[in-house]
Design a protein around this motif. Structure first.
Motif, PDB file in Angstrom:
ATOM      1  N   GLY A 258       0.931  -1.111  -0.099  1.00  0.00           N
ATOM      2  CA  GLY A 258      -0.070   0.182   0.074  1.00  0.00           C
ATOM      3  C   GLY A 258       0.898   1.275   0.062  1.00  0.00           C
ATOM      4  O   GLY A 258       0.398   2.411  -0.365  1.00  0.00           O
ATOM      5  N   PHE A 259       2.153   1.268   0.360  1.00  0.00           N
ATOM      6  CA  PHE A 259       2.818   2.568   0.613  1.00  0.00           C
ATOM      7  C   PHE A 259       3.039   3.133  -0.774  1.00  0.00           C
ATOM      8  O   PHE A 259       3.233   4.380  -0.916  1.00  0.00           O
ATOM      9  CB  PHE A 259       4.197   2.377   1.290  1.00  0.00           C
ATOM     10  CG  PHE A 259       5.124   1.490   0.439  1.00  0.00           C
ATOM     11  CD1 PHE A 259       5.694   1.688  -0.574  1.00  0.00           C
ATOM     12  CD2 PHE A 259       5.468   0.109   0.928  1.00  0.00           C
ATOM     13  CE1 PHE A 259       6.886   0.965  -0.996  1.00  0.00           C
ATOM     14  CE2 PHE A 259       6.202  -0.804   0.400  1.00  0.00           C
ATOM     15  CZ  PHE A 259       6.710  -0.296  -0.652  1.00  0.00           C
ATOM     16  N   ASN A 260       3.027   2.206  -1.995  1.00  0.00           N
ATOM     17  CA  ASN A 260       3.159   2.775  -3.385  1.00  0.00           C
ATOM     18  C   ASN A 260       2.079   3.746  -3.732  1.00  0.00           C
ATOM     19  O   ASN A 260       2.177   4.407  -4.658  1.00  0.00           O
ATOM     20  CB  ASN A 260       3.469   1.606  -4.255  1.00  0.00           C
ATOM     21  CG  ASN A 260       2.277   0.702  -4.327  1.00  0.00           C
ATOM     22  OD1 ASN A 260       1.570   0.451  -3.441  1.00  0.00           O
ATOM     23  ND2 ASN A 260       2.167   0.275  -5.480  1.00  0.00           N
ATOM     24  N   GLN A 261       0.908   3.627  -3.326  1.00  0.00           N
ATOM     25  CA  GLN A 261      -0.331   4.350  -3.619  1.00  0.00           C
ATOM     26  C   GLN A 261      -0.418   5.606  -3.062  1.00  0.00           C
ATOM     27  O   GLN A 261      -1.092   6.531  -3.573  1.00  0.00           O
ATOM     28  CB  GLN A 261      -1.508   3.608  -2.829  1.00  0.00           C
ATOM     29  CG  GLN A 261      -1.806   2.120  -3.378  1.00  0.00           C
ATOM     30  CD  GLN A 261      -2.982   1.361  -2.612  1.00  0.00           C
ATOM     31  OE1 GLN A 261      -3.753   2.209  -2.004  1.00  0.00           O
ATOM     32  NE2 GLN A 261      -3.036   0.075  -3.076  1.00  0.00           N
ATOM     33  N   TYR A 262       0.667   5.885  -2.159  1.00  0.00           N
ATOM     34  CA  TYR A 262       1.003   7.159  -1.739  1.00  0.00           C
ATOM     35  C   TYR A 262       1.873   7.808  -2.230  1.00  0.00           C
ATOM     36  O   TYR A 262       2.582   8.746  -2.029  1.00  0.00           O
ATOM     37  CB  TYR A 262       1.148   7.076  -0.209  1.00  0.00           C
ATOM     38  CG  TYR A 262      -0.018   6.914   0.708  1.00  0.00           C
ATOM     39  CD1 TYR A 262      -1.241   7.690   0.883  1.00  0.00           C
ATOM     40  CD2 TYR A 262      -0.189   5.643   1.215  1.00  0.00           C
ATOM     41  CE1 TYR A 262      -2.304   7.294   1.363  1.00  0.00           C
ATOM     42  CE2 TYR A 262      -1.608   5.381   1.885  1.00  0.00           C
ATOM     43  CZ  TYR A 262      -2.527   6.208   2.141  1.00  0.00           C
ATOM     44  OH  TYR A 262      -3.555   5.723   2.612  1.00  0.00           O
ATOM     45  N   GLY A 263       2.828   7.267  -3.372  1.00  0.00           N
ATOM     46  CA  GLY A 263       3.925   7.650  -3.861  1.00  0.00           C
ATOM     47  C   GLY A 263       5.061   7.570  -3.310  1.00  0.00           C
ATOM     48  O   GLY A 263       6.255   7.785  -3.435  1.00  0.00           O
ATOM     49  N   LEU A 264       5.081   6.696  -2.176  1.00  0.00           N
ATOM     50  CA  LEU A 264       6.480   6.414  -1.486  1.00  0.00           C
ATOM     51  C   LEU A 264       7.239   5.162  -2.275  1.00  0.00           C
ATOM     52  O   LEU A 264       6.708   4.316  -2.742  1.00  0.00           O
ATOM     53  CB  LEU A 264       6.061   5.969  -0.072  1.00  0.00           C
ATOM     54  CG  LEU A 264       5.229   7.166   0.965  1.00  0.00           C
ATOM     55  CD1 LEU A 264       4.763   6.289   2.222  1.00  0.00           C
ATOM     56  CD2 LEU A 264       6.012   8.081   1.174  1.00  0.00           C
ATOM     57  N   HIS A 265       8.416   5.329  -1.618  1.00  0.00           N
ATOM     58  CA  HIS A 265       9.423   4.459  -2.172  1.00  0.00           C
ATOM     59  C   HIS A 265       9.585   3.490  -0.792  1.00  0.00           C
ATOM     60  O   HIS A 265       9.479   3.591   0.260  1.00  0.00           O
ATOM     61  CB  HIS A 265      10.808   4.857  -2.434  1.00  0.00           C
ATOM     62  CG  HIS A 265      10.744   5.679  -3.614  1.00  0.00           C
ATOM     63  ND1 HIS A 265      11.660   5.505  -4.648  1.00  0.00           N
ATOM     64  CD2 HIS A 265      10.047   6.855  -4.049  1.00  0.00           C
ATOM     65  CE1 HIS A 265      11.391   6.249  -5.697  1.00  0.00           C
ATOM     66  NE2 HIS A 265      10.421   7.173  -5.338  1.00  0.00           N
TER      67      HIS A 265
END
Length: 110
Positions: free
Chosen positions: A24-31
């Motif tokens: 899910g972190f990728n849905q916030y644009g995080l690496h």
């Protein structure tokens, strides 16, 4: 000393991609490196980052916090892709750990 960030996984697999998207972190644009627990080694590695990388990291984290507070996510085309996740902190973190290990060995031999 020159650092080269590694892009994407060492071994690409369907299971790895599925788990990455499920996190899910990728849905916030995080690496991936944006989500590391900030122990002393990680804090030192972050301190050593060039200003551009540090600013990019801070922007991603601030944007993710804003999205989380508003209970929204980025449009799918802006999600961090599995293959494009840059492990920008890895070389700095490895250097910090190497230095810590060297210092421990040095102090043990006194």
């Amino acid at each position: 000393m020159s650092y080269i960030a590694r892009k994407g996984p060492q071994v690409a697999s369907a299971l790895g991609k599925w788990a990455y998207n499920l996190s899910g972190f990728n849905q916030y644009g995080l690496h991936r490196d944006d989500c590391l627990y900030e122990d002393d080694d990680v804090k030192e590695a972050i301190r050593r980052l060039p200003e551009k990388l540090k600013d990019d990291r801070n922007f991603r984290i601030t944007r993710a916090l804003h999205l989380s507070m508003t209970k929204t996510i980025l449009p799918k085309e802006q999600w961090t892709k599995y293959e494009e996740d840059t492990k920008y902190l890895e070389p700095y973190l490895e250097e910090v750990k190497r230095e810590r290990d060297e210092q421990t060995k040095w102090e043990a031999n006194k």
